[in-house]
Design an enzyme around this catalytic site. Structure first.
Site, PDB file in Angstrom:
ATOM      1  N   LYS A   1       0.846  -1.188   0.000  1.00  0.00           N
ATOM      2  CA  LYS A   1       0.000   0.000   0.000  1.00  0.00           C
ATOM      3  C   LYS A   1       0.881   1.237   0.000  1.00  0.00           C
ATOM      4  CE  LYS A   1      -3.535   2.344   2.690  1.00  0.00           C
ATOM      5  NZ  LYS A   1      -4.505   2.213   3.774  1.00  0.00           N
TER       6      LYS A   1
ATOM      7  N   LYS B   1      -2.164  -1.489  -3.854  1.00  0.00           N
ATOM      8  CA  LYS B   1      -3.068  -0.342  -3.789  1.00  0.00           C
ATOM      9  C   LYS B   1      -2.265   0.941  -3.810  1.00  0.00           C
ATOM     10  CE  LYS B   1      -5.962   1.863  -0.388  1.00  0.00           C
ATOM     11  NZ  LYS B   1      -6.317   1.892   0.969  1.00  0.00           N
TER      12      LYS B   1
HETATM   13  C1  PBG Z   1      -8.210   2.535   5.525  1.00  0.00           C
HETATM   14  C2  PBG Z   1      -8.382   2.511   4.055  1.00  0.00           C
HETATM   15  C3  PBG Z   1      -8.198   3.555   3.143  1.00  0.00           C
HETATM   16  C4  PBG Z   1      -8.554   3.077   1.899  1.00  0.00           C
HETATM   17  C5  PBG Z   1      -8.922   1.765   2.073  1.00  0.00           C
HETATM   18  N1  PBG Z   1      -8.811   1.429   3.409  1.00  0.00           N
HETATM   19  C6  PBG Z   1      -7.794   4.944   3.382  1.00  0.00           C
HETATM   20  C7  PBG Z   1      -6.393   5.300   3.523  1.00  0.00           C
HETATM   21  O1  PBG Z   1      -5.502   4.473   3.527  1.00  0.00           O
HETATM   22  O2  PBG Z   1      -6.187   6.496   3.672  1.00  0.00           O
HETATM   23  C8  PBG Z   1      -8.514   3.886   0.649  1.00  0.00           C
HETATM   24  C9  PBG Z   1      -9.429   3.464  -0.417  1.00  0.00           C
HETATM   25  C10 PBG Z   1      -9.704   4.451  -1.464  1.00  0.00           C
HETATM   26  O3  PBG Z   1      -9.104   5.533  -1.607  1.00  0.00           O
HETATM   27  O4  PBG Z   1     -10.616   4.132  -2.223  1.00  0.00           O
HETATM   28  N2  PBG Z   1      -6.928   2.575   5.987  1.00  0.00           N
END
Ligand code: PBG
Length: 338
Positions: A203, A256
């Protein structure tokens, strides 16, 4: 046309049937996971301004939302909970409330539809903490640091509460070190050996999450997430991150965001071809398409299919996308992009 080698100076006919026959990548509704936001204390759906066409739903509406999706062929869901603002605290303790929005939504879905829908839940405390971080900040030597170990306790409890309510998979998204191992152990200790883990293994600290933070009210109130999420300049580091999560027991890996990281998707898939790989087509990617389409600058359907196909072509087996229901409806109407 490169698909058929031109050994002689002639061209084959490339009708739609022939193109479909030899297409290397085929996108199917079975590949898609639809995110759903459930918010405590709402009495009607609330549009998410930064995500046109997307809503936060009252918990009781989840049956309607899932029902419509199932009718259109979407069977897999990822639930995000938004607690009442006054329930947010430093530790994110509302995250493991068995009567929080997510456990309640899971129970409603199971009661109405039984085992058919596949339920994933987001396991992260950023929407439940007063500071909006994915971990618990502590003051150390005059600096604010994320305390990894106390965070693991909270997210493990959260995962168990979701499993108890009937989740098939929990999806830890905070990039805390050891999160997969800690959650696996907690689930097994409580007898939930059959509940899987989809890890946000790779991520990135990305600007593409902007609209989601409005949606889930989860923006960090101070600082940023660069200390616990990956640097967009790094690709090979993803192999290490994926390896660590595999060692700890992840069942599905994830990269991601998706679109600016297609090379990373390919890299992870090639290194771990025997693990299902998910890619998260995140909120910013969705909203850019919607915004340009609203202005009439792009063909929304074509661009959406092109993006999702590209993510699959790069190596993702599973795509988490806010476009899931739209795509399902377009396919049912007979739309075929290529
Ligand atoms: C929670 C989470 C996030 C997303 C998915 N789970 C937010 C982040 O990391 O700030 C982002 C998903 C998206 O932007 O569609 N931690």
């Amino acid at each position: 046309m490169p698909l058929f080698p031109q050994t002689r100076p002639r061209r084959l006919r490339l009708t739609k049937g022939i193109r479909d026959l030899v297409a290397e990548t085929k996108l199917s509704i079975d590949d898609l996971i639809m995110p759903i936001f459930v918010k405590e204390g709402l009495d009607k759906p609330e549009p998410i301004e930064a995500m046109p066409g997307y809503y936060r739903y009252p918990v009781s509406d989840v049956v309607k939302v899932v029902g419509e999706a199932l009718e259109n062929g979407v069977k897999v869901f990822l639930l995000f909970g938004i607690p009442l603002p006054e329930k947010k605290d430093h530790l994110g303790s509302a995250a493991y409330d068995p009567n929080g929005p997510v456990p309640q939504a899971i129970r409603l879905i199971r009661k109405e539809f039984g085992e058919e829908p596949v339920i994933f839940t987001d396991v992260c405390i950023c929407g439940y903490t007063s500071h909006g971080h994915c971990g618990i900040p502590v003051e150390k030597h005059g600096r604010s640091l994320i305390d990894n170990d106390s965070t693991l306790d909270v997210i493990s409890r959260m995962a168990v509460v979701h499993a108890e309510a009937g989740a098939d998979f929990v999806a830890p998204s905070g990039m805390m070190d050891g999160m997969v191992g800690a959650i696996r152990e907690a689930l097994d200790d409580e007898g939930y050996t059959e509940v899987g883990i989809m890890s946000y293994a790779v991520k990135y600290a990305s600007g593409f999450y902007g609209p989601f933070r409005e949606a889930a009210d989860s923006a960090p109130r101070f600082g940023d997430r660069r200390s616990y999420q990956m640097d967009p300049r790094n690709a090979y580091e993803a192999i290490k991150e994926a390896f660590l999560d595999i060692e700890e027991g992840a069942d599905i890996l994830m990269v991601k965001p998706a679109l600016a990281y297609l090379d990373v998707i390919r890299l992870v898939k090639e290194n771990y071809p025997h693990y299902p790989l998910a890619a998260y087509n995140v909120s910013g990617e969705y909203s850019m398409v919607k915004a340009a389409a609203e202005k009439g600058w792009i063909d929304e359907k074509l661009v959406t299919f092109e993006i999702l196909t590209a993510i699959k072509r790069a190596g993702a087996d599973i795509i988490i996308t806010y476009h899931a229901l739209d795509v399902a409806k377009w396919l049912r109407e007979g739309y075929s992009p290529f």
